[in-house]
Design a protein around this motif. Structure first.
Motif, PDB file in Angstrom:
ATOM      1  N   UNK A 269       0.832  -1.200   0.000  1.00  0.00           N
ATOM      2  CA  UNK A 269       0.000   0.000   0.000  1.00  0.00           C
ATOM      3  C   UNK A 269       0.867   1.250   0.000  1.00  0.00           C
ATOM      4  N   UNK A 270       1.890   1.268   0.850  1.00  0.00           N
ATOM      5  CA  UNK A 270       2.761   2.444   0.941  1.00  0.00           C
ATOM      6  C   UNK A 270       3.551   2.634  -0.345  1.00  0.00           C
ATOM      7  N   UNK A 271       4.086   1.539  -0.888  1.00  0.00           N
ATOM      8  CA  UNK A 271       4.919   1.638  -2.086  1.00  0.00           C
ATOM      9  C   UNK A 271       4.107   2.027  -3.312  1.00  0.00           C
ATOM     10  N   UNK A 272       2.903   1.500  -3.418  1.00  0.00           N
ATOM     11  CA  UNK A 272       2.135   1.645  -4.669  1.00  0.00           C
ATOM     12  C   UNK A 272       0.998   2.653  -4.604  1.00  0.00           C
ATOM     13  N   UNK A 273       0.864   3.356  -3.485  1.00  0.00           N
ATOM     14  CA  UNK A 273      -0.268   4.285  -3.376  1.00  0.00           C
ATOM     15  C   UNK A 273      -0.163   5.419  -4.390  1.00  0.00           C
ATOM     16  N   UNK A 274       1.050   5.658  -4.894  1.00  0.00           N
ATOM     17  CA  UNK A 274       1.215   6.703  -5.911  1.00  0.00           C
ATOM     18  C   UNK A 274       0.398   6.404  -7.162  1.00  0.00           C
ATOM     19  N   UNK A 275       0.159   5.119  -7.430  1.00  0.00           N
ATOM     20  CA  UNK A 275      -0.601   4.771  -8.627  1.00  0.00           C
ATOM     21  C   UNK A 275      -2.045   5.250  -8.534  1.00  0.00           C
ATOM     22  N   UNK A 276      -2.579   5.308  -7.319  1.00  0.00           N
ATOM     23  CA  UNK A 276      -3.936   5.822  -7.150  1.00  0.00           C
ATOM     24  C   UNK A 276      -3.990   7.299  -7.521  1.00  0.00           C
TER      25      UNK A 276
ATOM     26  N   UNK B 115      -1.277   1.396 -15.749  1.00  0.00           N
ATOM     27  CA  UNK B 115      -0.819   2.772 -15.557  1.00  0.00           C
ATOM     28  C   UNK B 115       0.462   2.801 -14.720  1.00  0.00           C
ATOM     29  N   UNK B 116       1.579   2.448 -15.344  1.00  0.00           N
ATOM     30  CA  UNK B 116       2.870   2.497 -14.653  1.00  0.00           C
ATOM     31  C   UNK B 116       3.435   3.911 -14.705  1.00  0.00           C
ATOM     32  N   UNK B 117       4.567   4.128 -14.035  1.00  0.00           N
ATOM     33  CA  UNK B 117       5.157   5.470 -13.969  1.00  0.00           C
ATOM     34  C   UNK B 117       5.452   6.025 -15.364  1.00  0.00           C
ATOM     35  N   UNK B 118       6.118   5.209 -16.186  1.00  0.00           N
ATOM     36  CA  UNK B 118       6.528   5.678 -17.501  1.00  0.00           C
ATOM     37  C   UNK B 118       5.341   5.864 -18.435  1.00  0.00           C
ATOM     38  N   UNK B 119       4.370   4.961 -18.360  1.00  0.00           N
ATOM     39  CA  UNK B 119       3.175   5.079 -19.187  1.00  0.00           C
ATOM     40  C   UNK B 119       2.390   6.334 -18.803  1.00  0.00           C
ATOM     41  N   UNK B 120       2.279   6.574 -17.513  1.00  0.00           N
ATOM     42  CA  UNK B 120       1.584   7.781 -17.043  1.00  0.00           C
ATOM     43  C   UNK B 120       2.297   9.042 -17.524  1.00  0.00           C
ATOM     44  N   UNK B 121       3.635   9.048 -17.410  1.00  0.00           N
ATOM     45  CA  UNK B 121       4.392  10.227 -17.829  1.00  0.00           C
ATOM     46  C   UNK B 121       4.180  10.516 -19.312  1.00  0.00           C
ATOM     47  N   UNK B 122       4.175   9.467 -20.132  1.00  0.00           N
ATOM     48  CA  UNK B 122       3.993   9.668 -21.573  1.00  0.00           C
ATOM     49  C   UNK B 122       2.570  10.108 -21.887  1.00  0.00           C
ATOM     50  N   UNK B 123       1.589   9.455 -21.270  1.00  0.00           N
ATOM     51  CA  UNK B 123       0.191   9.796 -21.536  1.00  0.00           C
ATOM     52  C   UNK B 123      -0.128  11.220 -21.090  1.00  0.00           C
TER      53      UNK B 123
ATOM     54  N   UNK C 223      -3.049   0.143 -26.656  1.00  0.00           N
ATOM     55  CA  UNK C 223      -1.825   0.015 -27.433  1.00  0.00           C
ATOM     56  C   UNK C 223      -0.618   0.494 -26.667  1.00  0.00           C
ATOM     57  N   UNK C 224      -0.778   1.571 -25.889  1.00  0.00           N
ATOM     58  CA  UNK C 224       0.326   2.144 -25.125  1.00  0.00           C
ATOM     59  C   UNK C 224       0.835   1.183 -24.053  1.00  0.00           C
ATOM     60  N   UNK C 225      -0.059   0.441 -23.419  1.00  0.00           N
ATOM     61  CA  UNK C 225       0.350  -0.453 -22.344  1.00  0.00           C
ATOM     62  C   UNK C 225       0.754  -1.834 -22.845  1.00  0.00           C
ATOM     63  N   UNK C 226       0.491  -2.149 -24.108  1.00  0.00           N
ATOM     64  CA  UNK C 226       0.726  -3.488 -24.634  1.00  0.00           C
ATOM     65  C   UNK C 226       2.212  -3.854 -24.614  1.00  0.00           C
ATOM     66  N   UNK C 227       3.067  -3.022 -25.233  1.00  0.00           N
ATOM     67  CA  UNK C 227       4.508  -3.326 -25.296  1.00  0.00           C
ATOM     68  C   UNK C 227       5.162  -3.321 -23.917  1.00  0.00           C
ATOM     69  N   UNK C 228       4.883  -2.340 -23.055  1.00  0.00           N
ATOM     70  CA  UNK C 228       5.462  -2.395 -21.716  1.00  0.00           C
ATOM     71  C   UNK C 228       5.051  -3.639 -20.928  1.00  0.00           C
TER      72      UNK C 228
END
Length: 238
Positions: free
Chosen positions: A79-86, A112-120, A134-139
């Motif tokens: 929860x602490x590590x991944x709460x940023x995703x929320x 919705x990972x860090x890099x995908x979020x930054x690009x989107x 499509x954006x999340x497929x390759x990652x």
């Protein structure tokens, strides 16, 4: 809303996500090697990467599994590590096409990972579901493939090579922290606070008896609270 205002082509998302996917392969190789060296079977390591898309969370999870941590400790640490995703998902939802249904939004949140979020977030247009798929497929595929390669190679490469490759994940974390810390010095100071707290829990008698999961929680939350108190961000004047 005009059709031209919505970015909703799967191929365009696939094209934008390809560099992220290639980068994920090199990083997830390290996770695969670490997982297998910790006693997790190859299929288990790949399954973890296929059901998660969080490098820090997966590494912490492997450490906690090996330390026989409780389910509560595991849940609180994640929860602490991944709460940023929320927070990232809440921010991204403002750019999504309003016609995207809740089930589709849940799938988008999964990828919705860090890099995908930054690009989107850099896109000026409203984002449609097909583009994000499509954006999340390759990652996603790159993360799973890299884990498989690392897990298989972990049993074939000599120990000194595995140790050298094991530094790749820490290089990625440094690459995430150093650039913003150069432009916003409080970030570097918060990192130093976390390092000091970690050293205290590692070396002070009594405190060094705490389990790894709770140390991660205390260091992460403690550094964030001290950073917010010592280096508050002033609200922009209207």
């Amino acid at each position: 809303m005009q059709q031209d205002d919505v970015l909703n082509r799967f191929y365009k998302g696939l094209q934008d996500g390809l560099p992220i996917g290639l980068g994920y392969i090199s990083v997830s190789i390290t996770f695969g090697m670490l997982a297998v060296s910790s006693g997790i079977p190859i299929w288990g390591a790949v399954l973890i990467s296929m059901t998660n898309l969080t490098s820090a969370g997966q590494l912490a999870g492997i450490s906690l599994i090996c330390a026989h941590a409780s389910m509560l400790e595991m849940a609180l640490t994640q929860l602490v590590i991944n709460i940023r995703y929320a927070l990232m998902s809440l921010s991204l939802s403002q750019k999504l096409d309003k016609n995207i249904s809740i089930p589709k939004r849940l799938l988008i949140a999964f990828g919705n990972s860090d890099e995908i979020f930054a690009l989107a977030s850099t896109k000026k247009q409203t984002i449609g579901a097909r583009y994000f798929y499509g954006l999340m497929c390759c990652p996603y595929l790159g993360w799973a493939l890299g884990t498989l390669i690392g897990a298989v190679a972990g049993g074939l490469l000599p120990e000194n090579v595995r140790s050298a490759l094991g530094m790749a994940i820490y290089g990625m974390f440094a690459a995430v922290i150093v650039p913003p810390a150069k432009h916003f010095h409080p970030i570097g100071k918060v990192v130093l606070i976390a390092v000091v707290l970690s050293c205290i829990f590692a070396w002070v008698p009594g405190l060094n008896q705490l389990s790894m999961g709770f140390v991660i929680i205390l260091c992460g939350v403690g550094a964030a609270l001290l950073g917010a108190y010592l280096f508050p961000i002033k609200e922009a004047q209207g």
